[in-house]
Scaffold this motif. Sequence first.
Motif, PDB file in Angstrom:
ATOM      1  N   ILE A   1      -7.258  -2.693  -3.642  1.00 46.16           N
ATOM      2  CA  ILE A   1      -7.085  -1.308  -3.203  1.00 46.16           C
ATOM      3  C   ILE A   1      -7.790  -0.398  -4.203  1.00 46.16           C
ATOM      4  CG2 ILE A   1      -5.414   0.464  -2.579  1.00 46.16           C
ATOM      5  CD1 ILE A   1      -3.329  -1.774  -2.265  1.00 46.16           C
TER       6      ILE A   1
ATOM      7  N   VAL B   1      -9.625  -0.496   1.169  1.00 39.62           N
ATOM      8  CA  VAL B   1      -8.795  -1.699   1.075  1.00 39.62           C
ATOM      9  C   VAL B   1      -9.627  -2.896   1.503  1.00 39.62           C
ATOM     10  CG1 VAL B   1      -6.708  -2.864   1.845  1.00 39.62           C
ATOM     11  CG2 VAL B   1      -6.702  -0.376   1.534  1.00 39.62           C
TER      12      VAL B   1
ATOM     13  N   LEU C   1       0.829  -1.203   0.000  1.00 40.02           N
ATOM     14  CA  LEU C   1       0.000   0.000   0.000  1.00 40.02           C
ATOM     15  C   LEU C   1       0.867   1.258   0.000  1.00 40.02           C
ATOM     16  CD1 LEU C   1      -2.769   1.314   0.134  1.00 40.02           C
ATOM     17  CD2 LEU C   1      -2.717   1.038   2.621  1.00 40.02           C
TER      18      LEU C   1
END
Length: 237
Positions: A206, A186, A167
């Motif tokens: 995501i 997410v 991420l």
Amino acid sequence: MNNPWVIDNVTILLRLLLSMLLGGLIGFERERSNHAAGLRTHILVCLGSALIMLLSIYGFADFVAEVNVRIDPARLATAVITGIGFLGAGTILFTGKSITGLTTAASVWVVGAIGLAVGAGFYFAAIVSTLLILLNLVVFNKLEQRYIRGSKLHLITVHAANTPGVLDEVSGILEEQGFVIKKLVVNERSTVPYGELQPALPMLEISLQVLTDRRFEPVEITRRIRTIGQVCMVTAE
């Protein structure tokens, strides 16, 4: 034409054909831009509006001489404007990140007004309005995109292996490109490779809504995110 309540068939035909031409010019531009309301929709709206305007003015001429009958040529025109508003609302879409179709909805509405003008014999105003509308849709659109383009929201979705740091790497690439992350979602998922007897692989989905005032290049941003080893799918719109 001595009697304002009488019209010949040739004039009716010319007005209907002119309404098709003017509505078709605007619809052709919308069709080329791949919008929901295109060539045929704009022609039908303009032609229908002209027909209703003709009906409103000349369709009840037989009752003009009747006692206690008052002829109002604008009575049906007001209903047309209201009805086209509902048609235009159908072209407005909320995609989850932005609202699209407002310009097309406005073009459908104004094409209805052009049809009413043609039906009433207001030729000069109808033709000039058509030219001004095309100027707005074609020329002003290019000027807006080039010189006064504002910040816009874009949706980027990344599917990657659920590993530490993925991420941070995705967000780092977006920040390098000048994107401002406005919303982040997410989701953790597990997938099993097709045809293989293996444990489910932990995956991340995501979804990012990003804001930028730069030109959005889906291929470039996808290529950069794909350089992250854990990423298996990227969509950008």
